[in-house]
Design an enzyme around this catalytic site. Sequence first.
Site, PDB file in Angstrom:
ATOM      1  N   ALA A   8      -3.928  25.356 -29.966  1.00 35.78           N
ATOM      2  CA  ALA A   8      -4.400  26.731 -29.821  1.00 35.78           C
ATOM      3  C   ALA A   8      -3.598  27.377 -28.700  1.00 35.78           C
ATOM      4  CB  ALA A   8      -5.888  26.730 -29.495  1.00 35.78           C
ATOM      5  N   GLU A  59      -5.774  19.207 -35.152  1.00 31.99           N
ATOM      6  CA  GLU A  59      -7.088  19.447 -35.776  1.00 31.99           C
ATOM      7  C   GLU A  59      -6.954  20.113 -37.140  1.00 31.99           C
ATOM      8  OE1 GLU A  59      -8.638  21.417 -32.242  1.00 31.99           O
ATOM      9  OE2 GLU A  59     -10.191  19.863 -32.126  1.00 31.99           O
TER      10      GLU A  59
HETATM   11  N1  DAK Z   1      -0.159  27.658 -26.174  1.00 35.98           N
HETATM   12  C1  DAK Z   1       0.665  28.648 -25.743  1.00 35.98           C
HETATM   13  N2  DAK Z   1       1.984  28.505 -25.610  1.00 35.98           N
HETATM   14  C2  DAK Z   1       2.517  27.313 -25.889  1.00 35.98           C
HETATM   15  C3  DAK Z   1       1.737  26.222 -26.339  1.00 35.98           C
HETATM   16  C4  DAK Z   1       0.325  26.436 -26.474  1.00 35.98           C
HETATM   17  N3  DAK Z   1      -0.511  25.477 -26.934  1.00 35.98           N
HETATM   18  N4  DAK Z   1       2.538  25.159 -26.529  1.00 35.98           N
HETATM   19  C5  DAK Z   1       3.785  25.570 -26.256  1.00 35.98           C
HETATM   20  N5  DAK Z   1       3.776  26.863 -25.863  1.00 35.98           N
HETATM   21  C6  DAK Z   1       4.911  27.697 -25.452  1.00 35.98           C
HETATM   22  C7  DAK Z   1       5.360  27.343 -24.036  1.00 35.98           C
HETATM   23  O1  DAK Z   1       4.542  28.026 -23.085  1.00 35.98           O
HETATM   24  C8  DAK Z   1       6.784  27.850 -24.066  1.00 35.98           C
HETATM   25  O2  DAK Z   1       6.761  29.246 -23.923  1.00 35.98           O
HETATM   26  P1  DAK Z   1       7.796  29.990 -22.895  1.00 35.98           P
HETATM   27  O3  DAK Z   1       7.586  29.341 -21.578  1.00 35.98           O
HETATM   28  O4  DAK Z   1       9.163  29.687 -23.477  1.00 35.98           O
HETATM   29  O5  DAK Z   1       7.402  31.445 -22.962  1.00 35.98           O
HETATM   30  C9  DAK Z   1       7.242  27.559 -25.481  1.00 35.98           C
HETATM   31  O6  DAK Z   1       6.046  27.396 -26.267  1.00 35.98           O
HETATM   32  C10 DAK Z   1       8.036  26.280 -25.614  1.00 35.98           C
HETATM   33  O7  DAK Z   1       7.277  25.257 -25.000  1.00 35.98           O
HETATM   34  P2  DAK Z   1       7.883  24.252 -23.886  1.00 35.98           P
HETATM   35  O8  DAK Z   1       8.916  24.944 -23.052  1.00 35.98           O
HETATM   36  O9  DAK Z   1       6.726  23.628 -23.191  1.00 35.98           O
HETATM   37  O10 DAK Z   1       8.620  23.198 -24.863  1.00 35.98           O
HETATM   38  P3  DAK Z   1       8.894  21.657 -24.596  1.00 35.98           P
HETATM   39  O11 DAK Z   1       9.761  21.223 -25.725  1.00 35.98           O
HETATM   40  O12 DAK Z   1       9.346  21.419 -23.187  1.00 35.98           O
HETATM   41  O13 DAK Z   1       7.451  20.948 -24.720  1.00 35.98           O
HETATM   42  C11 DAK Z   1       5.313  20.532 -25.765  1.00 35.98           C
HETATM   43  C12 DAK Z   1       6.819  20.904 -25.940  1.00 35.98           C
HETATM   44  C13 DAK Z   1       4.664  20.691 -27.161  1.00 35.98           C
HETATM   45  C14 DAK Z   1       5.217  19.067 -25.333  1.00 35.98           C
HETATM   46  C15 DAK Z   1       4.662  21.451 -24.718  1.00 35.98           C
HETATM   47  O14 DAK Z   1       4.943  22.799 -25.079  1.00 35.98           O
HETATM   48  C16 DAK Z   1       3.174  21.296 -24.642  1.00 35.98           C
HETATM   49  O15 DAK Z   1       2.668  20.351 -24.057  1.00 35.98           O
HETATM   50  N6  DAK Z   1       2.401  22.290 -25.189  1.00 35.98           N
HETATM   51  C17 DAK Z   1       0.988  22.355 -25.038  1.00 35.98           C
HETATM   52  C18 DAK Z   1       0.300  21.328 -25.898  1.00 35.98           C
HETATM   53  C19 DAK Z   1      -1.210  21.385 -25.710  1.00 35.98           C
HETATM   54  O16 DAK Z   1      -1.732  21.133 -24.616  1.00 35.98           O
HETATM   55  N7  DAK Z   1      -1.925  21.720 -26.783  1.00 35.98           N
HETATM   56  C20 DAK Z   1      -3.372  21.804 -26.768  1.00 35.98           C
HETATM   57  C21 DAK Z   1      -3.768  23.239 -26.535  1.00 35.98           C
HETATM   58  S1  DAK Z   1      -5.519  23.429 -26.400  1.00 35.98           S
HETATM   59  C22 DAK Z   1     -11.589  25.849 -30.491  1.00 35.98           C
HETATM   60  C23 DAK Z   1     -10.706  25.399 -31.477  1.00 35.98           C
HETATM   61  C24 DAK Z   1      -9.523  24.800 -31.081  1.00 35.98           C
HETATM   62  C25 DAK Z   1      -9.210  24.667 -29.750  1.00 35.98           C
HETATM   63  C26 DAK Z   1     -10.077  25.106 -28.798  1.00 35.98           C
HETATM   64  C27 DAK Z   1     -11.288  25.706 -29.154  1.00 35.98           C
HETATM   65  N8  DAK Z   1     -12.837  26.460 -30.907  1.00 35.98           N
HETATM   66  C28 DAK Z   1     -13.171  26.589 -32.313  1.00 35.98           C
HETATM   67  C29 DAK Z   1     -13.742  26.982 -29.948  1.00 35.98           C
HETATM   68  C30 DAK Z   1      -7.932  24.065 -29.456  1.00 35.98           C
HETATM   69  C31 DAK Z   1      -7.443  23.936 -28.215  1.00 35.98           C
HETATM   70  C32 DAK Z   1      -6.052  23.492 -28.014  1.00 35.98           C
HETATM   71  O17 DAK Z   1      -5.325  23.220 -28.941  1.00 35.98           O
END
Ligand code: DAK
Length: 257
Positions: free
Chosen positions: A65, A111
């Site tokens: 997300a 998910e």
């Molecule tokens: N959200 C926003 N931006 C994201 C992102 C994310 N989840 N993942 C990546 N990006 C963006 C980065 O901020 C970056 O943007 P800029 O800085 O260039 O503007 C760009 O994508 C490229 O990312 P990286 O520079 O980080 O790229 P790398 O290759 O170095 O790393 C990575 C790739 C996938 C390992 C890293 O980006 C990463 O760790 N991303 C976050 C992964 C994460 O934590 N995902 C979980 C998010 S929380 C709900 C339903 C669902 C949810 C919640 C509630 N309800 C029904 C209530 C779900 C929650 C989640 O998924």
Amino acid sequence: MIYENILVDVKSHVGIITFNRPQALNALNNQLVDEMNLALQQFETDDAIHVIMLTGSEKAFAAGADIREMKDKTSAQAQAESFLSNWDYINSITKPLVAAVSGFALGGGCEFALACDVIIAGENAKFALPETGLGIIPGGGGTQRLARAVGKVRAMDMILTGRMIDAAEALSLGLVSRVAPTATLMQEALAVANKIAALSLPVARAAKRAVKATQEMPLSEGLKLERELIYTCFDLEDQKEGMNAFLEKRKPVFKGR
Ligand code: DAK
């Protein structure tokens, strides 16, 4: 409808939804999920579509997300606006859903893959539920569906450590059903989708409904549902066709009724 965050395509009887926010590794913002839901609804109601496929880019199925959209949210706001309740819609789709996962399938990306019926991973796929490290828990079904898919202790391990697993481990845990070389993932996923699309659609729907019930019902209830559903199959022209075709040593031609 012009979509900004997804691409939509139809190949034969397969409707394909491709997440397309490359600048954010397909992070699933609210607009993207609304667009996906609209496309899902159109495919669900289009009689020519028998199977729906979800996919992303080679680098990312979806990195979760959109963290930017969530970071300032309060609990009261989340509840008042039923924050991200549009994530539930996929669960009402009755046609088979195939996920073709290349690259990162993290958090909400993992998910949505888990919400699909068949998950095929490219060799480069990486799965994780890293939400706890962001100060939340998985909220798009991950705590429930991952535990049902891989068992409690493995789900606990993945959710409490947030560790990323590769396609081979995902296959060994039962998180995905097949792994394909990255370069031919789409080809192989489409072949699987086409195979399912060649079934009688009411039969594919009944099979999906019965298997999904294992996630929700006690065994005795599930067995009752299975019995009801197989009885309904005997009223299908396609059941007569399928069995006659077998006995006549030819391929069945299903009409979807
Ligand atoms: N959200 C926003 N931006 C994201 C992102 C994310 N989840 N993942 C990546 N990006 C963006 C980065 O901020 C970056 O943007 P800029 O800085 O260039 O503007 C760009 O994508 C490229 O990312 P990286 O520079 O980080 O790229 P790398 O290759 O170095 O790393 C990575 C790739 C996938 C390992 C890293 O980006 C990463 O760790 N991303 C976050 C992964 C994460 O934590 N995902 C979980 C998010 S929380 C709900 C339903 C669902 C949810 C919640 C509630 N309800 C029904 C209530 C779900 C929650 C989640 O998924």
